[in-house]
Design a protein around this motif. Structure first.
Motif, mmCIF file in Angstrom:
data_model
loop_
_atom_site.group_PDB
_atom_site.id
_atom_site.type_symbol
_atom_site.label_atom_id
_atom_site.label_comp_id
_atom_site.label_asym_id
_atom_site.label_seq_id
_atom_site.Cartn_x
_atom_site.Cartn_y
_atom_site.Cartn_z
ATOM 1 N N ASP A 127 27.647 33.361 57.436
ATOM 2 C CA ASP A 127 27.005 32.326 56.621
ATOM 3 C C ASP A 127 28.005 31.563 55.754
ATOM 4 O O ASP A 127 27.606 30.786 54.887
ATOM 5 N N ASN A 128 29.285 31.814 55.951
ATOM 6 C CA ASN A 128 30.339 31.093 55.245
ATOM 7 C C ASN A 128 30.342 31.389 53.742
ATOM 8 O O ASN A 128 30.659 30.522 52.931
ATOM 9 N N ALA A 129 29.999 32.628 53.358
ATOM 10 C CA ALA A 129 29.993 33.001 51.940
ATOM 11 C C ALA A 129 31.352 33.502 51.464
ATOM 12 O O ALA A 129 31.611 33.511 50.265
ATOM 13 N N TRP A 130 32.199 33.921 52.405
ATOM 14 C CA TRP A 130 33.470 34.546 52.055
ATOM 15 C C TRP A 130 34.601 34.008 52.926
ATOM 16 O O TRP A 130 34.384 33.627 54.071
ATOM 17 N N LEU A 131 35.800 34.087 52.401
ATOM 18 C CA LEU A 131 37.032 33.899 53.155
ATOM 19 C C LEU A 131 37.803 35.212 53.065
ATOM 20 O O LEU A 131 37.736 35.885 52.033
ATOM 21 N N THR A 132 38.527 35.551 54.092
ATOM 22 C CA THR A 132 39.331 36.767 54.044
ATOM 23 C C THR A 132 40.811 36.404 53.979
ATOM 24 O O THR A 132 41.235 35.359 54.460
ATOM 25 N N CYS A 133 41.554 37.301 53.367
ATOM 26 C CA CYS A 133 42.986 37.102 53.163
ATOM 27 C C CYS A 133 43.675 38.445 53.353
ATOM 28 O O CYS A 133 43.144 39.474 52.921
ATOM 29 N N PRO A 134 44.853 38.478 53.963
ATOM 30 C CA PRO A 134 45.586 39.739 54.066
ATOM 31 C C PRO A 134 45.887 40.310 52.682
ATOM 32 O O PRO A 134 46.111 39.567 51.726
ATOM 33 N N TYR A 135 45.906 41.629 52.597
ATOM 34 C CA TYR A 135 46.247 42.320 51.344
ATOM 35 C C TYR A 135 47.646 41.930 50.889
ATOM 36 O O TYR A 135 48.553 41.749 51.695
ATOM 37 N N SER A 136 47.811 41.825 49.589
ATOM 38 C CA SER A 136 49.118 41.562 48.988
ATOM 39 C C SER A 136 49.239 42.398 47.717
ATOM 40 O O SER A 136 48.430 42.243 46.797
ATOM 41 N N SER A 137 50.242 43.272 47.659
ATOM 42 C CA SER A 137 50.437 44.071 46.448
ATOM 43 C C SER A 137 50.815 43.170 45.271
ATOM 44 O O SER A 137 50.491 43.479 44.127
ATOM 45 N N ASP A 138 51.476 42.035 45.550
ATOM 46 C CA ASP A 138 51.813 41.108 44.471
ATOM 47 C C ASP A 138 50.551 40.530 43.823
ATOM 48 O O ASP A 138 50.475 40.414 42.604
ATOM 49 N N ILE A 139 49.575 40.176 44.640
ATOM 50 C CA ILE A 139 48.325 39.646 44.088
ATOM 51 C C ILE A 139 47.619 40.725 43.278
ATOM 52 O O ILE A 139 47.145 40.486 42.176
ATOM 53 N N LEU A 140 47.600 41.944 43.793
ATOM 54 C CA LEU A 140 46.889 43.034 43.131
ATOM 55 C C LEU A 140 47.569 43.471 41.833
ATOM 56 O O LEU A 140 46.900 43.625 40.813
ATOM 57 N N PHE A 141 48.879 43.637 41.857
ATOM 58 C CA PHE A 141 49.570 44.247 40.720
ATOM 59 C C PHE A 141 50.459 43.299 39.905
ATOM 60 O O PHE A 141 50.770 43.595 38.761
ATOM 61 N N ALA A 142 50.903 42.188 40.476
ATOM 62 C CA ALA A 142 51.870 41.342 39.772
ATOM 63 C C ALA A 142 51.318 39.979 39.375
ATOM 64 O O ALA A 142 52.054 39.152 38.864
ATOM 65 N N THR A 143 50.038 39.748 39.601
ATOM 66 C CA THR A 143 49.407 38.477 39.273
ATOM 67 C C THR A 143 48.322 38.734 38.234
ATOM 68 O O THR A 143 47.534 39.670 38.387
ATOM 69 N N SER A 144 48.284 37.927 37.196
ATOM 70 C CA SER A 144 47.255 38.124 36.174
ATOM 71 C C SER A 144 45.873 37.887 36.779
ATOM 72 O O SER A 144 45.720 37.108 37.721
ATOM 73 N N SER A 145 44.887 38.569 36.236
ATOM 74 C CA SER A 145 43.553 38.581 36.839
ATOM 75 C C SER A 145 42.964 37.188 37.017
ATOM 76 O O SER A 145 42.332 36.901 38.032
ATOM 77 N N GLU A 146 43.191 36.288 36.057
ATOM 78 C CA GLU A 146 42.594 34.967 36.158
ATOM 79 C C GLU A 146 43.245 34.103 37.236
ATOM 80 O O GLU A 146 42.703 33.073 37.634
ATOM 81 N N LEU A 147 44.392 34.523 37.749
ATOM 82 C CA LEU A 147 45.095 33.761 38.785
ATOM 83 C C LEU A 147 44.986 34.395 40.173
ATOM 84 O O LEU A 147 45.458 33.806 41.151
#
Length: 190
Positions: free
Chosen positions: A147-167
């Motif tokens: 239904d086009n509600a989501w997009l998927t993206c490969p996991y990234s430890s940088d996004i999880l641990f090195a990026t502030s939550s709002e970004l």
């Protein structure tokens, strides 16, 4: 006839499309912990609550002062299911009473000993503490994707641990080369 093999999204990031109306998931980025034919489980990783680790520890061991460091460790609203249950994503360098190893050197711990270890300065150097989780019944996440509600993206430890939550949501979109503000809810057909 070729048999269709389902694509499961374990260890992927799930981005809510801009038109997501469900307030539990609008503007969220979710790490998918498990996804099988029986359903899916994930943790929203970009919704800090008005709580920190010191607040949680005060509930768990009220007679002990927690480290001032704990006041700077945010707690995230991991999803609308079991909001009184804690989940900690962290590098798989340490095991605790209830730790499950995930791909790419990531682990999920659900026992309180990890919180005490973090508070005492002996825990993992990087972690993400969540209360609650996101859950989907069998076929539900697949239907929402269709239904086009989501997009998927490969996991990234940088996004999880090195990026502030709002970004984090924008960082995941950028990882795909997508500007979420330019997306529409209408699927393309030719």
């Amino acid at each position: 006839m070729k048999k269709h093999t389902p694509t499961y999204l374990k260890h992927q990031l799930l981005m809510a499309m801009p038109h997501m109306a469900d307030p539990n998931f609008a503007h969220t980025l979710t790490y998918i912990v498990e996804h099988t034919a029986n359903g899916a489980m994930g943790l929203v990783i970009n919704r800090p609550m008005d709580l920190n680790l010191a607040d949680i520890l005060e509930q768990l061991r009220p007679d002990t002062l927690s480290s001032p460091l704990c006041e700077h460790i945010p707690v995230y609203g991991g999803g609308p299911v079991m909001v009184d249950r804690g989940f900690v994503l962290h590098p798989a360098t340490m095991n605790f009473d209830a730790t499950v190893e995930l791909p790419d050197g990531l682990a999920l711990t659900t026992s309180a000993d990890i919180l005490f270890s973090i508070a005492d300065g002996r825990g993992p150097q990087r972690s993400l503490v969540c209360l609650g989780y996101a859950g989907w019944d069998a076929g539900q996440l697949e239907a929402e994707l269709a239904d086009n509600a989501w997009l998927t993206c490969p996991y990234s430890s940088d996004i999880l641990f090195a990026t502030s939550s709002e970004l984090r949501l924008d960082a995941a979109a950028k990882h795909l080369g997508v500007n979420l503000n330019l997306l529409t809810s209408q699927a393309g057909h030719s």
